[in-house]
Structure formats: C-alpha cells, structure tokens
Design a protein around this motif. Structure first.
Motif, PDB file in Angstrom:
ATOM      1  N   ALA A 102       0.835  -1.200   0.000  1.00  0.00           N
ATOM      2  CA  ALA A 102       0.000   0.000   0.000  1.00  0.00           C
ATOM      3  C   ALA A 102       0.871   1.251   0.000  1.00  0.00           C
ATOM      4  CB  ALA A 102      -0.928  -0.009   1.213  1.00  0.00           C
ATOM      5  N   GLY A 103       0.305   2.356  -0.503  1.00  0.00           N
ATOM      6  CA  GLY A 103       1.048   3.601  -0.573  1.00  0.00           C
ATOM      7  C   GLY A 103       1.207   4.264   0.779  1.00  0.00           C
ATOM      8  N   LEU A 104       1.997   5.339   0.809  1.00  0.00           N
ATOM      9  CA  LEU A 104       2.281   6.055   2.051  1.00  0.00           C
ATOM     10  C   LEU A 104       0.996   6.537   2.719  1.00  0.00           C
ATOM     11  CD1 LEU A 104       4.286   7.409   4.017  1.00  0.00           C
ATOM     12  CD2 LEU A 104       4.343   9.365   2.453  1.00  0.00           C
ATOM     13  N   ALA A 105       0.110   7.160   1.943  1.00  0.00           N
ATOM     14  CA  ALA A 105      -1.133   7.692   2.520  1.00  0.00           C
ATOM     15  C   ALA A 105      -1.961   6.585   3.151  1.00  0.00           C
ATOM     16  CB  ALA A 105      -1.935   8.424   1.449  1.00  0.00           C
ATOM     17  N   ALA A 106      -2.044   5.432   2.471  1.00  0.00           N
ATOM     18  CA  ALA A 106      -2.821   4.312   3.006  1.00  0.00           C
ATOM     19  C   ALA A 106      -2.195   3.779   4.284  1.00  0.00           C
ATOM     20  CB  ALA A 106      -2.935   3.217   1.955  1.00  0.00           C
ATOM     21  N   TRP A 107      -0.866   3.701   4.330  1.00  0.00           N
ATOM     22  CA  TRP A 107      -0.208   3.224   5.544  1.00  0.00           C
ATOM     23  C   TRP A 107      -0.450   4.166   6.711  1.00  0.00           C
ATOM     24  CZ3 TRP A 107       2.422  -0.789   7.677  1.00  0.00           C
ATOM     25  CH2 TRP A 107       2.617  -1.897   6.866  1.00  0.00           C
ATOM     26  N   ILE A 108      -0.381   5.450   6.463  1.00  0.00           N
ATOM     27  CA  ILE A 108      -0.661   6.408   7.529  1.00  0.00           C
ATOM     28  C   ILE A 108      -2.108   6.288   7.985  1.00  0.00           C
ATOM     29  CG2 ILE A 108      -0.898   8.879   8.019  1.00  0.00           C
ATOM     30  CD1 ILE A 108       1.585   9.333   6.292  1.00  0.00           C
ATOM     31  N   ARG A 109      -2.995   6.111   7.020  1.00  0.00           N
ATOM     32  CA  ARG A 109      -4.431   6.049   7.322  1.00  0.00           C
ATOM     33  C   ARG A 109      -4.814   4.771   8.063  1.00  0.00           C
ATOM     34  NH1 ARG A 109      -5.709   7.721   2.627  1.00  0.00           N
ATOM     35  NH2 ARG A 109      -5.953   5.670   1.651  1.00  0.00           N
ATOM     36  N   THR A 110      -4.151   3.655   7.760  1.00  0.00           N
ATOM     37  CA  THR A 110      -4.574   2.371   8.316  1.00  0.00           C
ATOM     38  C   THR A 110      -3.717   1.874   9.480  1.00  0.00           C
ATOM     39  OG1 THR A 110      -3.229   1.162   6.695  1.00  0.00           O
ATOM     40  CG2 THR A 110      -5.522   1.641   6.100  1.00  0.00           C
ATOM     41  N   THR A 111      -2.486   2.400   9.615  1.00  0.00           N
ATOM     42  CA  THR A 111      -1.631   1.894  10.696  1.00  0.00           C
ATOM     43  C   THR A 111      -1.194   2.954  11.695  1.00  0.00           C
ATOM     44  OG1 THR A 111       0.487   2.239   9.548  1.00  0.00           O
ATOM     45  CG2 THR A 111      -0.692   0.177   9.099  1.00  0.00           C
ATOM     46  N   ILE A 112      -1.188   4.210  11.305  1.00  0.00           N
ATOM     47  CA  ILE A 112      -0.700   5.247  12.223  1.00  0.00           C
ATOM     48  C   ILE A 112      -1.842   6.025  12.848  1.00  0.00           C
ATOM     49  CG2 ILE A 112       0.639   7.378  12.378  1.00  0.00           C
ATOM     50  CD1 ILE A 112       2.582   6.196  10.373  1.00  0.00           C
ATOM     51  N   GLU A 113      -2.764   6.511  12.047  1.00  0.00           N
ATOM     52  CA  GLU A 113      -3.890   7.269  12.607  1.00  0.00           C
ATOM     53  C   GLU A 113      -4.721   6.430  13.583  1.00  0.00           C
ATOM     54  OE1 GLU A 113      -5.948   8.839   9.249  1.00  0.00           O
ATOM     55  OE2 GLU A 113      -4.405  10.356   8.828  1.00  0.00           O
ATOM     56  N   PRO A 114      -5.015   5.141  13.301  1.00  0.00           N
ATOM     57  CA  PRO A 114      -5.788   4.362  14.278  1.00  0.00           C
ATOM     58  C   PRO A 114      -5.074   4.168  15.610  1.00  0.00           C
ATOM     59  CG  PRO A 114      -5.823   3.294  12.116  1.00  0.00           C
ATOM     60  CD  PRO A 114      -4.801   4.377  12.054  1.00  0.00           C
ATOM     61  N   LEU A 115      -3.763   4.205  15.616  1.00  0.00           N
ATOM     62  CA  LEU A 115      -3.010   3.986  16.850  1.00  0.00           C
ATOM     63  C   LEU A 115      -3.281   5.063  17.891  1.00  0.00           C
ATOM     64  CD1 LEU A 115       0.441   2.864  15.424  1.00  0.00           C
ATOM     65  CD2 LEU A 115      -0.978   1.545  16.981  1.00  0.00           C
TER      66      LEU A 115
END
Length: 542
Positions: A102-115
């Motif tokens: 997945a792209g950078l935006a998707a990784w931020i959206r799915t793994t960092i923001e939920p944290l």
C-alpha cells in the motif's frame, strides 16, 4: 510505503544536491497525489505527532525478538537510532504475510492514525501486524513515522525546486505556494501544479530572506555608506499580509498566528490592500521591550484573553516592504523598498501605543561609530545589529554576502557537568548530551542542557570521564560525580517559574572546556540573577 521508503534511503545515500534533486523529481513524477501530499508534508518539516510511545515499542520489540529489554537498550546505546535498533533486532517478516504494498497515505491512514485512539492491546496488534509485513528498510522509516521523528535531509528550497521541475513552473512560484503549509490532501497537492493562482495564494507569505552571522571585521564589507544598519530585535520574525480585504500574520516557521495577535490584525486592516510587510513581532509595553520570553506567552495561542493582552502587549516592527498594491517588490533594491516602506508613514520605534511601527535606520559615518552603537545593544534589550546591503534584492533562504547578523557577545558562565546521555547518529555510543549546573546554597542546581561546542576528540575524552565517574543512572541518563567544568554561552537569561532553578537561559552552548578550573570554581545562581538584574526590565518566563 515501499516507494517512500526507497525515496528516504535514496536521499540518505547522497549528500549531493543533484542526486537529491533527481530522487525527489523521480518520486513526485510517479507518486499518486495522496501519497505525494503526505510525502510533501514530511519532507517540508510538517508537524508530526507520536502515535505510540517509544517505551511500548521497546517492550514489544524485545518480546518479538525473544531478548530481554536490557539487551535491546544496550543495542540502542550502540546504534544510536531507535528506529534502526528495532528493525535490527526484530525477526524477518513472515513469508505468508501480505506485503506492505500500500502507498504512504494508506499506511498512515490504516496503521498510524488508528493507533492514536486505540487502547494498548489494539496498538500492539497493529504494530506487530506491520512488523510481519515490512522489510527492515521499510520498518525503519515506519518506526520514524510512528514516533513523529521522520526527518529527511533535504531543504524546503530543494523540495520546491523538484516540484517546480515536475510542474514546469517557476521555482519562485512553487516556493511561494508551499509557504504556510496547508498541503494536507491530494486536491491541495494538485493545486500546486495549477498555472492560475488559487484562493489560498492570497494569504500566503513570501519565503523569508535570512541573514548570516558576521564572522569577519565589518570593515571587510566595504564602505559603511553601502549598508543599512538596524537593531537586531529579540522577537519573532514575521510577515503581515494584507490582501483581498483580509489580514494574516505569519511567523518564519510558516505558522499562521493571526489569532495570537488580534491587535496586529486590526491595525493591519488600515493598510492599503495588496501590502506585505516583513518585520519582527515584539512584546513591548510603552517603549520598553519585554523580551522573547514574554512574547512566547502569545505565540501559538488560539484565544488571547484580555488579561494576556494587557500583560503582554505586542507590536509589529516593519523593516521591509515585499509587496505594494499587489506588486511583488522583492527584485527591487533594498534602498527602493525602504523608501516605499517609509512612505506608509508608520511611526518609528519606539512609538508608545502604536501597534505597527517602523524599524529605525541607525546612522553612522564610519564602522567605528556603528560599533559604538552596537555596544549599547544589550542595554536596549536587543541582540546587536543587522547589516543589509542597500543594493540587495530580497532573496529566498540564506544567501551570504547581502544580509548579516552582527550580534553582541553572548553572556557566559562556568558550569559543572552533572548528567550525560549518549547521542545519536554519528555520536551513537558516546555521551555527548550534557546537563550542566551552577552553585546555590552549597549545592549544584541544573540550569541548562547543551549538545554542541566540543570537538570530536574532546567528546571521546569526556565520554571516558563520564563512564569513570558515573555514580548512578536514570534510564539512559548517567549521573556523574562533579569533575568537569565547561564555559557555557547563551543569548539571554530570564527568571522562570518553569525551571526548578528559577532561571531560563536561551540558546545555551558550550564554548570551552575549562580544564584550568575545578568544580568549586564554577559560577553560581546568584551570578545568573545578577545578569538578569542588569538587563532592561525583563518579563518573567512562564
């Protein structure tokens, strides 16, 4: 994520401008707009927040690696970079796990923001799932994103240049569009490539022109008549933008602070439309400067109460005019810009009661006269002089030779090393971060942290002494027996309720290892308070 990690390591692998430019150009040419927007935020030094504590990351990584926590900490002390340490000790990704395509935006959206909103068990689940899918080089970059410490060694100017080449527009236009941030979405990113100005352009500041420290005698600059001299104010650099019937106040850090300075916004409303002023935000009561510590109580406030307005009145002192009637003046010589600035008829500082003021020019027939004027700077509550070539255009960033900071000598005190911590990067494994103290009522009290000033050889020597004189530890911090004395320099000192010592020093750094002195010869808290009392009416720091 894979593409951004590849960009990170490509930038890390070269110090050459052309290589970094090519890497940026290649990435932005191919990246989807949402990934490019996220990357631009990170590359431009945008604000990052920590999604999970480093304490938890250490514990989870030690558990996943099957090693005790103390061993991971020892590895960290040697490697010097937590993101890299975690990636090195973790087992390789699972062969059957879905890769991190997945792209950078998707990784931020799915793994960092939920944290940020998750409870601890869910955080651990997200982190461990990412570890199973990412390879070591990708993990390092992801760890930096997690902890809010993703820093890439490229300048904002270079990023703007790369984007300008991709977009096929003037680099100056792109640099201007990047000012003030606001690139938070794919649509924001696409608007950077437009050939027409957008709504956001109307309130953006110009890129700031920066001065270099004068390290040669001023006589080397040529005739004094070729230069404009002004006070170097102890405030915050800013621009006042008056366009489209609205007003905005920006700091050099590209922070919109209009809400923090409502009186300056109100005063700017009386300016002609299409005006941009460059100058200094100052805390000033009547004709007395209150200093940066007082100003810091205003910057960043979204709501300024009547009490704060009364306690810390502020003004904007203008020293340049960058735009007039909507026309960019930056290519004109300073002498012409100054003439037009003076035509606005702002009252010259000090002008009690005036919110917008003019920075006065300091007349001198010789450099010796100007040096005598500079000698009075500290008594006036300013940091020295600014020297600006009258023929200079208003550039972007730091261009040596046109603007100079001729600062007064710093304040100094001899202080004792009390605590030391290992550094990072090339200083990994060496104790190079120091906490220093001075005497008060028969004991040493901490007054400053310092990270610079010693040579590489001295840092190695100090590290040996730190290890030999350690009497205790607080995590990675060593408590040292007082044996080393350093000469500490700083730009200012003020009373402080935030620090246990009751004082705060500004921009401390080590200037000399005092091998000729014993700890009992170091300075005292009384010496610092005497410096404060000698300064012109300082405002308490809070």
């Amino acid at each position: 994520m894979k593409d951004f990690a590849a960009l990170y390591w490509r930038l890390d692998a070269t110090t050459g401008t052309s290589g970094k430019l090519a890497a940026l150009r290649d990435y932005f040419s191919a990246a989807p707009a949402d990934d490019a927007a996220c990357a631009l935020h990170l590359l431009s030094g945008g604000k990052q927040s920590r999604a999970v504590s480093t304490t938890l990351l250490r514990e989870w990584a030690a558990e996943a690696a099957g090693i005790p926590l103390w061993l991971l900490e020892e590895c960290y002390a040697q490697v010097g970079d937590l993101a890299e340490t975690l990636a090195l000790v973790l087992p390789p990704p699972k062969a059957d796990a879905a890769p991190g395509e997945a792209g950078l935006a998707a990784w931020i959206r799915t793994t960092i923001e939920p944290l940020r909103a998750a409870d601890e068990p869910r955080k651990k689940e997200i982190v461990r799932d990412a570890w199973r899918r990412l390879h070591a080089d990708e993990r390092i970059v992801w760890h930096k994103l997690l902890t809010g410490g993703c820093r890439v060694g490229v300048s904002r100017t270079l990023v703007a240049r790369a984007l300008a080449e991709v977009a096929g527009i003037d680099p100056a236009v792109m640099t201007h569009r990047l000012m003030g941030g606001g690139i938070g979405s794919a649509d924001d990113y696409r608007r950077l490539f437009s050939s027409e100005p957008g709504d956001a352009d109307s309130q953006r500041p110009y890129p700031f022109f920066l001065a270099s420290a004068l390290d040669e005698p001023p006589e080397s600059l040529g005739p004094v008549a070729d230069w404009q001299a002004e006070w170097k104010w102890d405030g915050a650099r800013g621009q006042v933008v008056r366009r489209g019937g609205a007003c905005a106040v920006w700091t050099r850090g590209e922070e919109l602070v209009s809400d923090s300075f409502p009186e300056i916004v109100a005063a700017a409303a009386a300016l002609p439309d299409g005006i941009v002023l460059d100058g200094e935000l100052l805390a000033v009561r009547a004709d007395a400067l209150l200093g940066f510590s007082a100003l810091s109580r205003r910057i960043g406030r979204r709501r300024v109460t009547k009490k704060v307005l009364a306690d810390v009145p502020c003004a904007f002192v203008a020293y340049d005019l960058l735009e007039e009637a909507g026309r960019d003046l930056r290519d004109q010589p300073l002498a012409e810009r100054r003439r037009k600035l003076e035509a606005l008829s702002l009252p010259a500082f000090p002008a009690p009661g005036a919110t917008l003021q003019l920075s006065p020019r300091l007349a001198a027939a010789t450099w010796a006269e100007l040096a005598a004027t500079r000698a009075s700077a500290r008594d006036r509550g300013v940091e020295g002089l600014m020297l600006k070539r009258l023929a200079s255009a208003y550039g972007t960033g730091r261009t040596r030779g046109e603007w100079w900071k001729w600062k007064i000598e710093p304040l100094e005190i001899d202080a004792v090393l009390l605590y030391a911590q290992a550094g990072h990067g090339r200083r990994a494994g060496l104790h190079s971060d120091y906490t220093l103290g001075v005497w008060h009522e028969g004991r040493l009290v901490t007054v400053a942290k310092a990270y610079s000033g010693l040579t590489d050889a001295e840092i190695v020597e100090v590290d040996r002494i730190v290890r030999a004189t350690t009497v205790g530890k607080h995590g990675p911090v060593r408590i040292c027996s007082p044996t080393l004395v350093f000469q500490l320099a700083f730009e200012g000192v003020a009373r402080s309720t935030r620090h246990k010592s009751g004082v705060a020093v500004r921009f401390p750094r080590i200037v000399r290892w005092r091998r000729d002195k014993q700890p009992e010869d170091a300075g005292s808290l009384a010496d610092l308070f005497a410096m404060i009392d000698a300064l012109p009416t300082p405002e308490p720091a809070t």
